[in-house]
Design a protein around this motif. Structure first.
Motif, PDB file in Angstrom:
ATOM      1  N   ARG A 247       0.967  -1.211   0.106  1.00 48.62           N
ATOM      2  CA  ARG A 247      -0.023   0.042  -0.159  1.00 48.62           C
ATOM      3  C   ARG A 247       0.901   1.416   0.064  1.00 48.62           C
ATOM      4  O   ARG A 247       0.456   2.291  -0.684  1.00 48.62           O
ATOM      5  N   ASP A 248       1.845   1.242   0.700  1.00 51.44           N
ATOM      6  CA  ASP A 248       2.931   2.165   0.720  1.00 51.44           C
ATOM      7  C   ASP A 248       3.917   2.231  -0.236  1.00 51.44           C
ATOM      8  O   ASP A 248       4.289   3.301  -0.873  1.00 51.44           O
ATOM      9  N   LEU A 249       4.237   0.985  -0.522  1.00 59.37           N
ATOM     10  CA  LEU A 249       5.619   0.853  -1.344  1.00 59.37           C
ATOM     11  C   LEU A 249       5.192   1.275  -2.760  1.00 59.37           C
ATOM     12  O   LEU A 249       6.147   1.412  -3.658  1.00 59.37           O
ATOM     13  N   ARG A 250       3.918   1.096  -3.374  1.00 57.25           N
ATOM     14  CA  ARG A 250       3.567   1.687  -4.602  1.00 57.25           C
ATOM     15  C   ARG A 250       4.121   2.987  -4.842  1.00 57.25           C
ATOM     16  O   ARG A 250       4.099   3.606  -6.012  1.00 57.25           O
ATOM     17  N   VAL A 251       3.995   3.871  -3.794  1.00 60.40           N
ATOM     18  CA  VAL A 251       4.241   5.378  -3.773  1.00 60.40           C
ATOM     19  C   VAL A 251       5.565   5.676  -3.774  1.00 60.40           C
ATOM     20  O   VAL A 251       6.272   6.360  -4.599  1.00 60.40           O
ATOM     21  N   VAL A 252       6.338   4.950  -2.608  1.00 61.04           N
ATOM     22  CA  VAL A 252       7.589   5.383  -2.300  1.00 61.04           C
ATOM     23  C   VAL A 252       8.710   4.609  -3.498  1.00 61.04           C
ATOM     24  O   VAL A 252       9.771   5.169  -3.678  1.00 61.04           O
ATOM     25  N   LEU A 253       8.365   3.260  -3.700  1.00 59.55           N
ATOM     26  CA  LEU A 253       9.546   2.423  -4.540  1.00 59.55           C
ATOM     27  C   LEU A 253       9.045   2.413  -5.961  1.00 59.55           C
ATOM     28  O   LEU A 253      10.102   2.513  -6.836  1.00 59.55           O
ATOM     29  N   TRP A 254       8.067   2.352  -6.400  1.00 59.92           N
ATOM     30  CA  TRP A 254       7.686   2.312  -7.874  1.00 59.92           C
ATOM     31  C   TRP A 254       7.764   3.620  -8.558  1.00 59.92           C
ATOM     32  O   TRP A 254       7.440   4.491  -8.206  1.00 59.92           O
ATOM     33  N   GLY A 255       8.659   3.740  -9.697  1.00 60.93           N
ATOM     34  CA  GLY A 255       8.972   4.762 -10.305  1.00 60.93           C
ATOM     35  C   GLY A 255      10.348   5.288  -9.991  1.00 60.93           C
ATOM     36  O   GLY A 255      11.044   6.306 -10.543  1.00 60.93           O
ATOM     37  N   ALA A 256      11.088   4.661  -8.936  1.00 62.32           N
ATOM     38  CA  ALA A 256      12.747   5.028  -8.824  1.00 62.32           C
ATOM     39  C   ALA A 256      13.611   4.555  -9.851  1.00 62.32           C
ATOM     40  O   ALA A 256      12.943   3.688 -10.771  1.00 62.32           O
ATOM     41  N   ASP A 257      14.625   5.560  -9.929  1.00 62.11           N
ATOM     42  CA  ASP A 257      15.492   5.044 -10.980  1.00 62.11           C
ATOM     43  C   ASP A 257      16.466   4.008 -10.910  1.00 62.11           C
ATOM     44  O   ASP A 257      16.855   3.358 -11.885  1.00 62.11           O
ATOM     45  N   GLY A 258      16.804   3.858  -9.586  1.00 66.34           N
ATOM     46  CA  GLY A 258      17.642   2.928  -9.361  1.00 66.34           C
ATOM     47  C   GLY A 258      17.255   1.875  -7.997  1.00 66.34           C
ATOM     48  O   GLY A 258      16.041   2.060  -7.581  1.00 66.34           O
ATOM     49  N   ALA A 259      18.266   1.321  -7.483  1.00 70.76           N
ATOM     50  CA  ALA A 259      18.026   0.555  -6.256  1.00 70.76           C
ATOM     51  C   ALA A 259      18.002   0.819  -4.910  1.00 70.76           C
ATOM     52  O   ALA A 259      17.655   0.368  -3.797  1.00 70.76           O
ATOM     53  N   GLU A 260      18.489   2.406  -4.821  1.00 68.63           N
ATOM     54  CA  GLU A 260      18.776   2.769  -3.420  1.00 68.63           C
ATOM     55  C   GLU A 260      17.430   2.889  -2.788  1.00 68.63           C
ATOM     56  O   GLU A 260      17.754   2.464  -1.481  1.00 68.63           O
TER      57      GLU A 260
END
Length: 328
Positions: A247-260
């Motif tokens: 529920r939260d990770l779709r906002v924070v992680l998806w769309g990131a450019d890298g793995a950081e």
């Protein structure tokens, strides 16, 4: 939903807000001004003689259970902070220990006023995502308070959306933007019904794994973050629920450019990155945009005057929500 509440409500004056804060939180409060921010509630800044002290939120009680839900949710956020969660700004109880105060059909709550601005919603870069990912990870690793409500599959306002999808053949003469929104909904109606069916399939799988649920913020984008020297503070806890972490990770992680950002999150939680479920990320992407669609449909099927808020919301629906629904 990032359109702003630009217009102060006619039925709740700054004077009434100030009197309420004086009576229940701070008898030395000196002045109050409406703050044109937020998407689902109205806000005011309340000051002492020299500087702002309090940020006041007025949540609409638009369902019979809304007050109880808000009180339980804000109590849970405060418990998380009291138990050591460092990355949250919770509400301040009244002098009598209550979560908030009823004023008409709204619940008023108070948080400490913080200088500075929140973000626009989007993340500037992966460094910013990683900082919020750590804050979200600390929340997910925390023990859920006993008052914390479980996420309930919906999406919210589902019945309203289905009802209005059946009302698309007649003009919506409720205000200047009603028919504009109706025409957009009519074009997307078959897709919306398909997305609701997909949501139901994914939600059933999520409920079957209820034992893995964690405390989730629900909307950890940068509009709900205040940046401090100690790191990001998560604001606006009305959507706090025990739910799948995705529920939260779709906002924070998806769309990131890298793995950081992912690495930052896993360092806090100890989670194996492979344990993140892409289907559940899709579930909450669907929930968000179906809920957005429903809330806009309800707003513009109802009577509206065409004020600055209406204009901003109508443009947001056409420019943001409709394209997002097509892309889900």
């Amino acid at each position: 939903m990032l359109a702003r509440m630009l217009v102060a409500p006619d039925d709740l004056s700054a004077e009434t807000v100030l009197e309420t804060v004086r009576a229940h939180w701070d008898d030395a409060a000196h002045a109050c001004a409406h703050v044109p921010k937020g998407a689902g509630a109205h806000h005011w800044a309340v000051s002492g003689k020299h500087r702002p002290r309090w940020f006041v939120t007025a949540d609409d009680l638009d369902t019979p259970t809304r007050e109880d839900e808000l009180r339980a949710t804000y109590d849970s956020a405060r418990t998380l902070v009291e138990d050591g969660l460092p990355s949250a700004l919770a509400t301040v109880p009244t002098a009598g220990g209550e979560t908030g105060v009823l004023v008409g059909a709204r619940l008023l709550t108070v948080t400490p006023y913080l200088e500075g601005e929140s973000g626009p919603g989007e993340f500037a870069d992966d460094d910013q995502r990683a900082l919020v990912a750590r804050a979200v990870g600390a929340l997910h690793a925390a023990e859920a308070p006993p008052t914390l409500l479980d996420w309930v599959p919906g999406p919210p306002q589902r019945d309203d959306l289905l009802d209005l999808l059946g009302r698309l053949d007649e003009p919506w003469e409720s205000g200047p933007y009603g028919d504009l929104v109706r025409e957009a909904l009519r074009a997307e109606a078959p897709l919306l019904r398909d997305l609701l069916a997909r949501f139901d399939t994914l939600a059933a799988a999520a409920v079957a794994r209820r034992g893995t649920w964690v405390p989730t913020h629900g909307e950890p984008h940068t509009a709900n973050v205040r940046w401090t020297a100690a790191g990001p503070l998560l604001l606006d806890w009305e959507s706090l629920r025990r739910a799948p972490r995705e529920r939260d990770l779709r906002v924070v992680l998806w769309g990131a450019d890298g793995a950081e950002p992912l690495s930052a999150y896993c360092a806090v939680t100890g989670l194996d990155p492979d344990a993140i479920d892409g289907d559940l990320v899709e579930l909450f992407e669907l929930e968000w945009w179906l809920w957005e669609t429903a809330s806009y449909a309800v707003r513009f099927h109802a009577e509206h005057e065409g004020d600055a808020d209406d204009a901003r919301f109508a443009r947001s629906f056409l420019d943001e929500v409709v394209p997002a629904v097509r892309a889900v």
